[in-house]
Design a protein around this motif. Structure first.
Motif, PDB file in Angstrom:
ATOM      1  N   TYR A 308       0.852  -1.194   0.000  1.00  0.00           N
ATOM      2  CA  TYR A 308       0.000   0.000   0.000  1.00  0.00           C
ATOM      3  C   TYR A 308       0.885   1.240   0.000  1.00  0.00           C
ATOM      4  O   TYR A 308       2.005   1.244   0.514  1.00  0.00           O
ATOM      5  CB  TYR A 308      -0.933   0.012   1.219  1.00  0.00           C
ATOM      6  CG  TYR A 308      -0.234  -0.179   2.545  1.00  0.00           C
ATOM      7  CD1 TYR A 308       0.170   0.895   3.318  1.00  0.00           C
ATOM      8  CD2 TYR A 308       0.019  -1.465   3.026  1.00  0.00           C
ATOM      9  CE1 TYR A 308       0.809   0.708   4.524  1.00  0.00           C
ATOM     10  CE2 TYR A 308       0.662  -1.667   4.232  1.00  0.00           C
ATOM     11  CZ  TYR A 308       1.050  -0.564   4.983  1.00  0.00           C
ATOM     12  OH  TYR A 308       1.691  -0.752   6.182  1.00  0.00           O
ATOM     13  N   ARG A 310       0.524   5.773  -0.052  1.00  0.00           N
ATOM     14  CA  ARG A 310      -0.284   6.993  -0.021  1.00  0.00           C
ATOM     15  C   ARG A 310       0.645   8.180  -0.227  1.00  0.00           C
ATOM     16  O   ARG A 310       1.751   8.221   0.323  1.00  0.00           O
ATOM     17  CB  ARG A 310      -1.025   7.152   1.311  1.00  0.00           C
ATOM     18  CG  ARG A 310      -1.955   6.011   1.655  1.00  0.00           C
ATOM     19  CD  ARG A 310      -2.574   6.212   3.018  1.00  0.00           C
ATOM     20  NE  ARG A 310      -3.401   7.403   3.066  1.00  0.00           N
ATOM     21  CZ  ARG A 310      -4.711   7.412   2.836  1.00  0.00           C
ATOM     22  NH1 ARG A 310      -5.329   6.285   2.546  1.00  0.00           N
ATOM     23  NH2 ARG A 310      -5.407   8.536   2.909  1.00  0.00           N
ATOM     24  N   ALA A 323      -2.988  10.642  -3.867  1.00  0.00           N
ATOM     25  CA  ALA A 323      -3.144   9.366  -4.562  1.00  0.00           C
ATOM     26  C   ALA A 323      -2.933   8.230  -3.568  1.00  0.00           C
ATOM     27  O   ALA A 323      -2.064   8.317  -2.693  1.00  0.00           O
ATOM     28  CB  ALA A 323      -2.157   9.247  -5.717  1.00  0.00           C
ATOM     29  N   ASN A 324      -3.746   7.188  -3.686  1.00  0.00           N
ATOM     30  CA  ASN A 324      -3.647   6.004  -2.842  1.00  0.00           C
ATOM     31  C   ASN A 324      -3.677   4.763  -3.715  1.00  0.00           C
ATOM     32  O   ASN A 324      -4.405   4.714  -4.717  1.00  0.00           O
ATOM     33  CB  ASN A 324      -4.825   5.925  -1.855  1.00  0.00           C
ATOM     34  CG  ASN A 324      -5.014   7.185  -1.052  1.00  0.00           C
ATOM     35  OD1 ASN A 324      -4.039   7.792  -0.625  1.00  0.00           O
ATOM     36  ND2 ASN A 324      -6.265   7.592  -0.853  1.00  0.00           N
ATOM     37  N   THR A 325      -2.916   3.776  -3.350  1.00  0.00           N
ATOM     38  CA  THR A 325      -2.975   2.506  -4.063  1.00  0.00           C
ATOM     39  C   THR A 325      -2.735   1.355  -3.097  1.00  0.00           C
ATOM     40  O   THR A 325      -1.965   1.482  -2.136  1.00  0.00           O
ATOM     41  CB  THR A 325      -1.946   2.447  -5.212  1.00  0.00           C
ATOM     42  OG1 THR A 325      -2.131   1.253  -5.965  1.00  0.00           O
ATOM     43  CG2 THR A 325      -0.519   2.464  -4.671  1.00  0.00           C
ATOM     44  N   THR A 326      -3.438   0.261  -3.337  1.00  0.00           N
ATOM     45  CA  THR A 326      -3.261  -0.957  -2.539  1.00  0.00           C
ATOM     46  C   THR A 326      -3.304  -2.157  -3.478  1.00  0.00           C
ATOM     47  O   THR A 326      -4.175  -2.236  -4.352  1.00  0.00           O
ATOM     48  CB  THR A 326      -4.379  -1.104  -1.493  1.00  0.00           C
ATOM     49  OG1 THR A 326      -4.387   0.020  -0.626  1.00  0.00           O
ATOM     50  CG2 THR A 326      -4.164  -2.359  -0.654  1.00  0.00           C
ATOM     51  N   LEU A 402      -6.349  -4.946  -6.916  1.00  0.00           N
ATOM     52  CA  LEU A 402      -5.571  -3.723  -7.137  1.00  0.00           C
ATOM     53  C   LEU A 402      -6.527  -2.551  -7.075  1.00  0.00           C
ATOM     54  O   LEU A 402      -7.468  -2.461  -7.868  1.00  0.00           O
ATOM     55  CB  LEU A 402      -4.866  -3.765  -8.488  1.00  0.00           C
ATOM     56  CG  LEU A 402      -4.119  -2.485  -8.895  1.00  0.00           C
ATOM     57  CD1 LEU A 402      -2.996  -2.177  -7.903  1.00  0.00           C
ATOM     58  CD2 LEU A 402      -3.574  -2.596 -10.312  1.00  0.00           C
ATOM     59  N   ASP A 403      -6.285  -1.662  -6.120  1.00  0.00           N
ATOM     60  CA  ASP A 403      -7.162  -0.516  -5.892  1.00  0.00           C
ATOM     61  C   ASP A 403      -6.335   0.758  -6.032  1.00  0.00           C
ATOM     62  O   ASP A 403      -5.344   0.937  -5.315  1.00  0.00           O
ATOM     63  CB  ASP A 403      -7.781  -0.619  -4.489  1.00  0.00           C
ATOM     64  CG  ASP A 403      -8.850   0.426  -4.250  1.00  0.00           C
ATOM     65  OD1 ASP A 403      -9.531   0.806  -5.214  1.00  0.00           O
ATOM     66  OD2 ASP A 403      -9.002   0.863  -3.084  1.00  0.00           O
ATOM     67  N   MET A 404      -6.741   1.644  -6.943  1.00  0.00           N
ATOM     68  CA  MET A 404      -6.016   2.895  -7.166  1.00  0.00           C
ATOM     69  C   MET A 404      -7.003   4.060  -7.134  1.00  0.00           C
ATOM     70  O   MET A 404      -8.082   3.985  -7.718  1.00  0.00           O
ATOM     71  CB  MET A 404      -5.285   2.866  -8.512  1.00  0.00           C
ATOM     72  CG  MET A 404      -4.203   1.802  -8.593  1.00  0.00           C
ATOM     73  SD  MET A 404      -3.265   1.874 -10.146  1.00  0.00           S
ATOM     74  CE  MET A 404      -4.536   1.383 -11.311  1.00  0.00           C
ATOM     75  N   GLU A 405      -6.583   5.130  -6.459  1.00  0.00           N
ATOM     76  CA  GLU A 405      -7.446   6.292  -6.285  1.00  0.00           C
ATOM     77  C   GLU A 405      -6.599   7.559  -6.385  1.00  0.00           C
ATOM     78  O   GLU A 405      -5.498   7.625  -5.846  1.00  0.00           O
ATOM     79  CB  GLU A 405      -8.135   6.211  -4.914  1.00  0.00           C
ATOM     80  CG  GLU A 405      -9.144   7.300  -4.640  1.00  0.00           C
ATOM     81  CD  GLU A 405      -9.789   7.123  -3.276  1.00  0.00           C
ATOM     82  OE1 GLU A 405     -10.856   7.707  -3.044  1.00  0.00           O
ATOM     83  OE2 GLU A 405      -9.217   6.402  -2.425  1.00  0.00           O
ATOM     84  N   ARG A 422     -11.510   6.540  -8.989  1.00  0.00           N
ATOM     85  CA  ARG A 422     -10.997   5.318  -8.364  1.00  0.00           C
ATOM     86  C   ARG A 422     -11.282   4.134  -9.275  1.00  0.00           C
ATOM     87  O   ARG A 422     -12.363   4.055  -9.877  1.00  0.00           O
ATOM     88  CB  ARG A 422     -11.678   5.097  -7.016  1.00  0.00           C
ATOM     89  CG  ARG A 422     -11.251   3.842  -6.278  1.00  0.00           C
ATOM     90  CD  ARG A 422     -12.149   3.624  -5.072  1.00  0.00           C
ATOM     91  NE  ARG A 422     -11.782   2.449  -4.301  1.00  0.00           N
ATOM     92  CZ  ARG A 422     -12.597   1.807  -3.481  1.00  0.00           C
ATOM     93  NH1 ARG A 422     -13.846   2.235  -3.335  1.00  0.00           N
ATOM     94  NH2 ARG A 422     -12.200   0.750  -2.814  1.00  0.00           N
ATOM     95  N   THR A 424     -10.801  -0.246  -9.369  1.00  0.00           N
ATOM     96  CA  THR A 424     -10.468  -1.449  -8.606  1.00  0.00           C
ATOM     97  C   THR A 424     -10.615  -2.669  -9.494  1.00  0.00           C
ATOM     98  O   THR A 424     -11.686  -2.910 -10.057  1.00  0.00           O
ATOM     99  CB  THR A 424     -11.399  -1.605  -7.385  1.00  0.00           C
ATOM    100  OG1 THR A 424     -11.373  -0.419  -6.599  1.00  0.00           O
ATOM    101  CG2 THR A 424     -10.948  -2.787  -6.524  1.00  0.00           C
TER     102      THR A 424
END
Length: 869
Positions: A308, A310, A323-326, A402-405, A422, A424
């Motif tokens: 993850y 941020r 931006a955030n990604t996990t 995969l989650d991207m925002e 976002r 996903t």
């Protein structure tokens, strides 16, 4: 009322979304009547957004019952993953699903607030909904949440469809991830369990890096945990299994499973799970059974790994981008005993008699196993067999998400605005080995290529013809576009009225694809069928906070959701907060909510089922007793006309701080869910037709001219209601003790009542305890700290099929030492008294104990080291 809307292109929706938010922002700026230079930013006022509301505020206790679980509490619990901690919340009244070997959802873990079902609990990550599990299509999988990324967990024990939309009926769990960290941190841990004599060991770890400048913050980390598989044979309470699918036959259709005259074909296979048991109905007085517990696993292995990151950059005084990604990978391995199958209609409704001249037929005089003492003339037979020679059924379940925002937040005049997008990708693959291709097996058994009386002598090429590797590919992807505006409207007696308005557009893409052989029902030891479909959801919502006079405020919220596949819904909510004195807060709320019908139910392909039924006319026409149990052909089908469930709920309570070192809250909640989405099975359908009760369109049973049920069409429909209520109590104390500091937190959840369709009260019935409680204690002295937790699950009364369950209390301890070099050594044990789960009691659902409420790992001892740089 159900409303269908005309299709509108995605581009139009996105344009409407962007234009709506932009026009709101500009309109707000134009309305501003005060000097913006005098305004303080949200950060300067110390305000945050609390779960259940979109408006930022600085109040500790708001109008809604929100329980905040800190990262310290997570670490003191001794749990190695977020899923287990959330499942153990007292609000998870009846427990919930956890990874089980051999199940179609063996890698899943979920939560069911108030015992209302996992599909009625909404899970958020940083205020945005976690995508539904591709495996279930209806609930959210907690196993994809990285433990190392969590800053805190906020639990809203009130309905929140007016804020978040569908599914937030039973409550909301919001996982808040870490945002502000400087330096580096490494944590490693290992766990041993006491009850299984092998298996169940766990490992955990995380690495976190964080850095910042005057304008930029960056945080990144990895988190992992895994648990070894546990086989049923390694638990002390697991007894020998005696499956009817061993190696036996009968010559007539069964009346019920207890009346079969199973007679042994062959059973003398040393070193295997086959063995003989007495059977009074058998022609020889015995049958061949199979001990499935020799090879089957109870608890699947799990491996979860996550990355993850941020980042936030302050562009100027008014605007920032973030931006955030996990990325999460969760994998589990499960093992079921070898395939059990039969050619009998009792197995799947489509069997064909073994020919009378088959070498495997004991009534055939030319067969090596012909037995004239049976007194049977040559005739076809039904066989029940365990295909042990094919090997165990091994299933690997692998999920990748995969989650991207990315978004921007800024000021336009006095308004705070936010825009974001976002995406996903959420995929799951299942691979199952050593399953049975039925059509080939029937043919090879009929011609004697596979010998039921000597299966282990079968050549490998013949076994390979019968074997099949099955697969299941699923996805539940989401694409979202969102925007919002927050601003002060006008001055009231106790401050400015605050207003929030926002919009979201979400596309959901669902697919659950089985292999062709499984779809057609040709695979022994497997079940299910494919489903798939897409939907888009357009939402507009608002919230206002009105400080009417000193200490009293009103909050109004509403949300309109328009679904492309079933129609629309509007959810309103009103809440009130009053502080008659500084240390006392009174609060109440009323709202309406909904749960949209899920894509798995709306789009599932028709699948075959051999359904059990007690029907007098059918039994008599088959020459059987009037109260017999028969199987009839049934087809389970989708229902594209499903309507959403709707709920009415209210809460009221108070928060009181009588002393500087003590505070507590007490809240009452009440919920009614109407238009319940429920499954209409064959017995329910037949009963409704006999009584003249209405059924959903397309569902029903057909009878032959003689009155026997010939075929049924089952599935989901809207009917009935659920009622439930309860009380939550929380008390916190902090005080000095023996030169150190002592803190305690008591959380109690009590179910007052719960019923379905006005039936009996389910509270204290098996699986539904009235009370759950957790007492957390922490004593700190210098560099040392000691934690002692007590976990309590209340008793449950017996019913016709289950023994009563006494209350269940376990104790956890933990010792921490903070080293001079910024390290922390943790030694702990959960269930230190090694208490067994209630074996053979409560809601068993085919298991030895209630898997939803308890676990069978005994004492779990762990050692953890954390180093901060």
């Amino acid at each position: 009322m159900k409303m269908k809307r005309n299709p509108i292109s995605n581009a139009v929706y996105k344009a409407l979304l962007t234009g709506f938010v932009a026009s709101s922002a500009l309109g707000t700026a134009a309305l501003a009547q005060q000097d913006t230079d005098d305004d303080q930013s949200v950060e300067e006022q110390g305000k945050i957004t609390v779960t259940g509301s979109r408006i930022k505020r600085s109040d500790v206790e708001g109008a809604l019952p929100v329980t905040v679980i800190t990262r310290e509490q997570l670490e003191l619990s001794g749990e190695s993953n977020a899923a287990d901690y959330i499942r153990n919340l007292t609000f998870n009244s009846s427990g919930s699903y956890r990874p089980q070997s051999g199940n179609a959802a063996q890698g899943e873990s979920n939560v069911s607030l108030r015992g209302l079902g996992s599909s009625r609990t909404l899970v958020l990550v940083d205020g945005r909904r976690l995508p539904k599990s591709p495996t279930t299509g209806s609930s959210q999988n907690l196993s994809v949440i990285p433990m190392g990324a969590i800053e805190r967990i906020e639990v809203l024990t009130d309905g929140a469809s007016a804020v978040y939309g569908s599914d937030a009926i039973g409550g909301v769990i919001n996982i808040i991830t870490r945002t502000d960290f400087q330096g580096a941190e490494i944590m490693l841990g290992g766990y041993e369990v006491s009850i299984p004599n092998k298996g169940g060991e766990r490992e955990e770890g995380s690495i976190l890096f964080g850095t910042s400048s005057d304008t930029t913050n960056v945080l990144a980390g990895v988190s992992w945990n895994d648990r070894e598989i546990v086989f049923g044979r390694d638990y002390p309470w697991v007894s020998q299994g005696a499956s009817v699918y061993g190696n036996s036959f009968t010559t007539f259709n069964p009346v019920s499973i207890d009346d079969l005259n199973w007679t042994t074909l062959a059973c003398d296979f040393p070193g295997t799970g086959f063995f003989t048991v007495p059977n009074s109905n058998s022609l020889t007085g015995e049958r061949c059974a199979y001990d499935f517990n020799l090879t089957a696993a109870n608890d699947a292995s799990t491996e979860n790994k996550s990355f993850y990151a941020r980042a936030k950059h302050q562009v100027n005084d008014n605007w920032s981008v973030w931006a955030n990604t996990t990325f999460t990978q969760a994998e589990s391995f499960g093992r079921y005993a070898p395939v059990p199958d039969s050619n009998s209609p009792y197995a799947d409704g489509s069997g064909v008699l073994m020919p009378a001249d088959s070498p495997n037929n004991p009534t055939n005089p030319n067969s090596p196993i012909y037995d004239p003492n049976l007194g049977l003339s040559p005739q076809g037979i039904w066989w029940w067999h365990r295909f042990d020679a094919l090997g165990n059924r091994d299933t690997t379940h692998k999920t990748q998400m995969l989650d991207m925002e990315i978004g921007t937040t800024g000021q336009i005049g006095v308004a705070e605005v936010e825009f974001g997008v976002r995406t996903t990708d959420n995929r799951t693959d299942d691979i199952g080995k050593n399953y049975l291709l039925r059509s080939v097996a029937d043919a090879l058994i009929a011609d004697g290529s596979y010998l039921l009386y000597d299966p282990y002598s079968t050549p490998q090429d013949v076994l390979n013809q019968m074997k099949i590797t099955i697969f299941r590919n699923t996805k539940y992807d989401q694409d979202e576009y969102f925007g919002s505006v927050a601003f002060d409207m006008f001055e009231l007696a106790d401050g400015p009225g605050q207003f929030f308005i926002g919009a979201e557009y979400r596309e959901e893409k669902y697919l659950d694809q089985y292999d062709p052989q499984s779809e057609s029902g040709m695979v022994g030891g497997s079940a299910g069928n494919s489903a798939g479909g897409n939907r888009d959801v357009t939402s507009v919502f608002f919230e206002t906070l009105l400080p009417v006079y000193d200490g009293f405020e009103i909050s109004l919220a509403g949300r309109y959701d328009d679904y492309s596949d079933f129609g629309d819904n509007f959810s309103p909510k009103a809440s009130f907060r009053w502080q008659p004195i500084d240390n006392l807060t009174l609060r109440a709320s009323y709202g309406q909510g909904f749960r949209a019908p899920t894509l798995d139910v709306l789009t599932q392909k028709t699948s075959f089922s051999a359904a059990f039924l007690r029907d007098e006319r059918t039994c008599v026409n088959q020459g059987q007793p009037a109260d017999c149990e028969v199987q009839v052909t049934a087809y389970i089908q989708s229902n594209p006309d499903l309507m959403p469930e709707e709920s009415d709920q209210y809460t009221f309570g108070f928060a009181y701080e009588p002393l500087d070192w003590m505070n507590f809250t007490l809240d009452y909640w009440n919920i009614e869910i109407d238009n319940r989405i429920k499954y209409f099975g064959v017995p329910t359908i037949v009963s409704a037709q006999e009584n003249g009760d209405p059924l959903p369109a397309g569902l029903g049973c057909e009878r032959a001219p003689n009155g026997s049920v010939s075929v049924c069409y089952a599935g989901y429909g809207n009917e009935g209601f659920i009622e439930s209520s309860g009380i939550d109590f929380n008390m916190r104390v902090n005080y000095d003790l023996f030169g150190g500091t002592m803190s305690s937190n008591l959380q109690v959840s009590h179910l007052l009542d719960q019923s379905v369709d006005g039936g009996r009260d389910l509270v204290e019935s098996p699986g539904t305890p009235a009370n759950r409680a957790v007492l957390q204690n922490l004593f700190g002295y210098g560099d040392w700290s000691f934690a002692y937790n007590i976990n309590y699950i209340g008793s449950q009364d017996e019913d016709a099929v289950s023994e009563a369950v006494g209350s269940w209390t376990t104790h956890d301890v933990q010792l921490n030492y903070h080293t001079p070099w910024n390290g922390k050594i943790t030694l702990g044990a959960n269930n230190v008294g090694e208490k067994y789960p209630p074996i053979g009691q409560g809601f068993l659902d085919g298991q030895d104990y209630d898997y939803n409420l308890y676990n069978g790992f005994g004492r779990v001892t762990y050692l953890r080291y954390t180093q901060t740089f």
